[in-house]
Design an enzyme around this catalytic site. Structure first.
Site, PDB file in Angstrom:
ATOM      1  N   CYS A   2       0.837  -1.186   0.000  1.00 51.21           N
ATOM      2  CA  CYS A   2       0.000   0.000   0.000  1.00 51.21           C
ATOM      3  C   CYS A   2       0.876   1.241   0.000  1.00 51.21           C
ATOM      4  CB  CYS A   2      -0.863   0.008   1.254  1.00 51.21           C
ATOM      5  SG  CYS A   2      -1.708  -1.555   1.472  1.00 51.21           S
ATOM      6  N   ARG A  28       1.921   1.592  -6.066  1.00 52.04           N
ATOM      7  CA  ARG A  28       2.218   0.569  -5.058  1.00 52.04           C
ATOM      8  C   ARG A  28       1.012  -0.294  -4.719  1.00 52.04           C
ATOM      9  NH1 ARG A  28       6.915   1.393  -1.987  1.00 52.04           N
ATOM     10  NH2 ARG A  28       6.057  -0.041  -0.497  1.00 52.04           N
ATOM     11  N   TRP A  77      -4.145  -1.922  -1.291  1.00 54.26           N
ATOM     12  CA  TRP A  77      -4.116  -3.159  -2.079  1.00 54.26           C
ATOM     13  C   TRP A  77      -4.653  -4.201  -1.115  1.00 54.26           C
ATOM     14  CZ3 TRP A  77      -2.021  -8.078  -2.243  1.00 54.26           C
ATOM     15  CH2 TRP A  77      -1.936  -8.680  -3.505  1.00 54.26           C
ATOM     16  N   ASN A 103      -0.162  -0.664   6.707  1.00 52.56           N
ATOM     17  CA  ASN A 103       0.333  -1.526   5.633  1.00 52.56           C
ATOM     18  C   ASN A 103       0.837  -2.802   6.295  1.00 52.56           C
ATOM     19  OD1 ASN A 103       1.378  -2.618   3.313  1.00 52.56           O
ATOM     20  ND2 ASN A 103       3.082  -1.169   3.124  1.00 52.56           N
ATOM     21  N   GLY A 104       0.339  -3.941   5.858  1.00 50.55           N
ATOM     22  CA  GLY A 104       0.775  -5.208   6.456  1.00 50.55           C
ATOM     23  C   GLY A 104      -0.437  -6.040   6.835  1.00 50.55           C
ATOM     24  N   GLU A 480      11.676 -13.733 -19.137  1.00 48.81           N
ATOM     25  CA  GLU A 480      11.345 -12.344 -18.806  1.00 48.81           C
ATOM     26  C   GLU A 480      10.358 -11.774 -19.837  1.00 48.81           C
ATOM     27  OE1 GLU A 480      11.269 -10.320 -16.554  1.00 48.81           O
ATOM     28  OE2 GLU A 480      11.203  -8.342 -17.484  1.00 48.81           O
ATOM     29  N   LYS A 484       6.620 -10.279 -19.084  1.00 53.34           N
ATOM     30  CA  LYS A 484       6.173  -8.930 -19.477  1.00 53.34           C
ATOM     31  C   LYS A 484       4.833  -9.012 -20.187  1.00 53.34           C
ATOM     32  CE  LYS A 484       7.894  -6.867 -17.566  1.00 53.34           C
ATOM     33  NZ  LYS A 484       8.910  -7.161 -16.627  1.00 53.34           N
ATOM     34  N   GLU A 487       1.889 -10.261 -17.726  1.00 51.54           N
ATOM     35  CA  GLU A 487       1.493  -9.455 -16.566  1.00 51.54           C
ATOM     36  C   GLU A 487       0.720  -8.200 -16.949  1.00 51.54           C
ATOM     37  OE1 GLU A 487       4.740  -8.115 -14.019  1.00 51.54           O
ATOM     38  OE2 GLU A 487       5.988  -7.678 -15.743  1.00 51.54           O
ATOM     39  N   HIS A 503       9.670 -31.901 -25.110  1.00 55.54           N
ATOM     40  CA  HIS A 503       9.333 -32.672 -23.911  1.00 55.54           C
ATOM     41  C   HIS A 503       7.987 -32.239 -23.337  1.00 55.54           C
ATOM     42  CE1 HIS A 503      13.216 -34.528 -24.105  1.00 55.54           C
ATOM     43  NE2 HIS A 503      13.820 -33.352 -24.086  1.00 55.54           N
ATOM     44  N   LYS A 597       3.660  -2.887  -7.487  1.00 55.62           N
ATOM     45  CA  LYS A 597       5.072  -2.670  -7.808  1.00 55.62           C
ATOM     46  C   LYS A 597       5.993  -3.301  -6.781  1.00 55.62           C
ATOM     47  CE  LYS A 597       8.424  -0.713 -10.093  1.00 55.62           C
ATOM     48  NZ  LYS A 597       8.789  -1.552 -11.254  1.00 55.62           N
TER      49      LYS A 597
HETATM   50  C1  G6P Z   1       6.600  -7.467  -7.990  1.00 54.18           C
HETATM   51  C2  G6P Z   1       6.589  -6.611  -9.239  1.00 54.18           C
HETATM   52  C3  G6P Z   1       7.583  -7.156 -10.252  1.00 54.18           C
HETATM   53  C4  G6P Z   1       8.963  -7.273  -9.618  1.00 54.18           C
HETATM   54  C5  G6P Z   1       8.930  -8.103  -8.340  1.00 54.18           C
HETATM   55  C6  G6P Z   1      10.249  -8.030  -7.574  1.00 54.18           C
HETATM   56  O1  G6P Z   1       6.074  -8.709  -8.269  1.00 54.18           O
HETATM   57  O2  G6P Z   1       5.294  -6.572  -9.802  1.00 54.18           O
HETATM   58  O3  G6P Z   1       7.652  -6.279 -11.360  1.00 54.18           O
HETATM   59  O4  G6P Z   1       9.840  -7.845 -10.538  1.00 54.18           O
HETATM   60  O5  G6P Z   1       7.925  -7.597  -7.464  1.00 54.18           O
HETATM   61  O6  G6P Z   1      10.465  -6.734  -7.130  1.00 54.18           O
HETATM   62  P1  G6P Z   1      11.866  -6.146  -6.715  1.00 54.18           P
HETATM   63  O7  G6P Z   1      11.551  -4.748  -6.280  1.00 54.18           O
HETATM   64  O8  G6P Z   1      12.365  -6.993  -5.570  1.00 54.18           O
HETATM   65  O9  G6P Z   1      12.760  -6.221  -7.880  1.00 54.18           O
END
Ligand code: G6P
Length: 602
Positions: A2, A28, A77, A103-104, A480, A484, A487, A503, A597
């Protein structure tokens, strides 16, 4: 997850200052938002005024809130309780004179709530957070003797309530009597900002940039009493006063703005060439020092979540091929069986954009307890993982706000390339490769390429599945890239080790299924093309990303060959494709559903 922002000062527009802070933090967590203000003193009994709503903060205003010089707010969130106006923060106590943002997760909230209900407290939300306001209300009854001791009583009440909470929590409370914000943290991040006659609290330092660059990061079990005249830090367990460890933020407010780009993600994609040139030109002294530590460690484990996890996987290939150093990688949530088995002298390398990812912090704490050295490569200097580490390196991506990480990935990969070459005592080659990657990134972003990717996105917008294949470093690229795409565009995308296709995954390749093939100019080039051929034979539509065209490709996307740094322009292709697919499908690339994020809860 949050966002938290608090203000106390001279300006009577505190609610608007807070709302702007929340807008800067919305990435966030963003299923609801709220602001509370202590109105400028009127005659009669005063209560806190709250505006809170489910949904994105968007263009919300708080002009209907009364003026005040003390206000705070929250973007939520959801964890406990559905996404409703009532469950949004701030939450009030029974009297309407105490407000909390949180938050938590309060793990023992059911027991606490039952006890408070017995004492006559009335709850209006389904959240665990509301418990905190009532708990402080209860303690305040015990501690307040006269109006003169309202402030010390309030901070004592918050301290007592905080110490009753189980779990990892960051809380901030205000009340109408004490002219201050009282905050405490365990686990979830909180940072205080020092202003002039005004002071701030936030969950993320980037939100403080328009106001101040002087900050103190609260450590676990630290409390802050933030008033207009100053900030006092205490140990939340013992009440002992702690001297603030002031730090200077290095980013500028402008770097954290979108500018003329429609979305942060696109801006951050375009930041990459400049950022990579800067990384290539950086002093390599620290990389050399860290390389020496890595070379002498009996075992290296590189750990990261999500995109940072794929960067960790890339490092295991880079360190092996460039520096002949065997390196393991893992996501932190899968590290628990291995962590206690690391031999003495081992190093855990923690990769993280935010430096606050809870899963990763848990692993790092456990490693430290076992005597393992911790090396953190993080983007937010001063963040928790930065402060916990024995050795640090800033990854140098600048502020990243799009939930889908882009430039933080290429920045950390660039640092890992430098590090791998430094381990071989040849950092110059690393710098040359990163400088070439900067040029290749620029080419990947030229108008012609953008038009091609927009067209491909238009053609693919209705597909259900996309496969992405590669080998070695290109396998990390494939993983990766698939992340992308899925997500933000919500198309199912799967990264597959090209050699593993037969496989299993090949069973899903039928006529017209798009397959992105990373065929880099390395030892895997020919065999990757052979795998592409297997897909094509089953009807797959082959999109080749490579330094040269090949007849197997139905669509060819050229990318410069820059040795092991080719992973960088290759990933940029996928970032753009993911972005334009998302736009074509009408979604918001900066704020994908269900994701945040920075994941600061378990
Ligand atoms: C979340 C974000 C991702 C990110 C991951 C790790 O899942 O949505 O985009 O890669 O956290 O975050 P960090 O800040 O540890 O790289």
């Amino acid at each position: 997850m949050c966002g938290i922002f608090g203000y106390i000062g001279k300006q009577k527009t505190a609610p608007t200052i807070v709302l702007d802070g929340l807008k800067a933090l919305e990435y966030r967590g963003y299923d609801s938002w709220g602001v509370a203000v202590v109105p400028v003193q009127q005659s009669g009994k005063q209560t806190i005024v709250v505006k809170k709503k489910a949904g994105k903060i968007g263009n919300a205003t708080v002009t209907e809130l009364p003026s005040g010089t003390l206000a705070f707010g929250h973007t939520r969130w959801a964890t406990h309780g559905g996404v409703t106006d009532i469950n949004a923060h701030p939450h009030l106590d029974c009297t309407g004179t105490i407000a909390v943002i949180h938050n938590g997760i309060v793990e023992n909230y059911e027991t606490l709530k039952a006890g408070l209900i017995k004492k006559g407290h009335r709850f209006v939300s389904e959240t665990d957070s509301e418990v905190i306001a009532h708990l402080v209300e209860e303690y305040l009854k015990r501690f307040t003797v006269s109006a003169r001791d309202a402030a010390p009583a309030f901070s004592k009440a918050v301290q007592a309530a905080f110490n009753d909470l189980d779990g990892l929590n960051a809380i901030i409370l205000i009340n109408t009597q004490a002219d201050e914000m009282v905050a405490a943290r365990n686990g979830s991040p909180l940072v205080v900002g020092f202003g002039n006659g005004e002071n701030f609290l936030a969950s993320d330092p980037a939100a403080l940039l328009p106001h101040t660059k002087q900050v103190h990061y609260l450590e676990d079990n630290e409390m802050a009493v933030v008033s207009r005249g100053g900030i006092h830090i205490f140990d939340a367990k013992t009440g002992r006063r702690i001297r603030p460890r002031k730090q200077q933020l290095t980013w500028t407010a402008k770097e954290a703005e979108k500018g003329t780009f429609p979305y942060f993600m696109l801006k951050e994609i375009f930041d990459q060439p400049g950022m990579l040139s800067e990384i290539a030109a950086e002093s390599t002294q620290q990389a050399m020092l860290l390389a020496h530590e890595l070379n002498t460690a009996p075992r290296i484990y590189i750990v990261g979540s999500g995109t940072s996890g794929y960067a960790a996987r890339s490092a295991s290939y880079l360190f092996a091929t460039v520096a002949q150093k065997l390196t393991n990688w893992s996501s932190p949530t899968e590290m628990h069986h291995h962590i206690d088995l690391l031999p003495p002298g081992s190093i855990i390398v923690a990769l993280s954009q935010s430096g606050e990812t809870m899963d990763l912090m848990e692993v790092v704490k456990r490693a430290k307890n076992n005597g393992t050295k911790v090396m953190s490569l993080v983007n937010v200097v001063g963040s928790s993982l930065w402060r916990m580490a024995d050795l640090t390196l800033p990854i140098g991506a600048g502020p990243e706000k799009g939930v889908a990480s882009t430039k933080a990935f290429t920045a950390v990969v660039a640092q890992l390339i430098l590090m791998a070459h430094a381990m071989k005592n040849d950092v110059k080659t690393g710098q040359r490769l990163v400088a070439s990657a900067a040029k290749a990134a620029k080419e990947a972003l030229k108008p012609e390429r953008i038009d091609q990717l927009k067209r491909i996105a238009h053609e693919l917008k209705a597909v259900e599945h996309i496969f992405v294949i590669g080998k070695g470093l290109s396998y990390s690229t494939a993983l990766e890239s698939a992340l992308k795409i899925k997500e933000i565009s919500y198309i199912h995308a799967e990264g597959v080790a090209a050699g593993e296709l037969k496989h299993g995954p090949l069973a899903l390749v039928t006529k017209g299924v798009p397959c992105i093939v990373y065929a880099a100019n390395d030892m895997h080039y020919q065999s990757t093309l052979a795998n592409a051929m297997e897909m094509k034979a089953r009807g797959g539509y082959i999109i080749g990303v490579s330094h040269k065209p090949d007849e197997v490709f139905d669509e060819y996307i050229p990318v410069s060959d820059v040795g092991e740094a080719t992973i960088i322009p290759n990933v940029i292709v996928a970032q753009l494709l993911a972005y334009y697919l998302t736009i074509e499908r009408g979604f918001d690339p900066d704020m994908p559903r269900n994701l945040a994020k920075s994941v600061t809860v378990k």
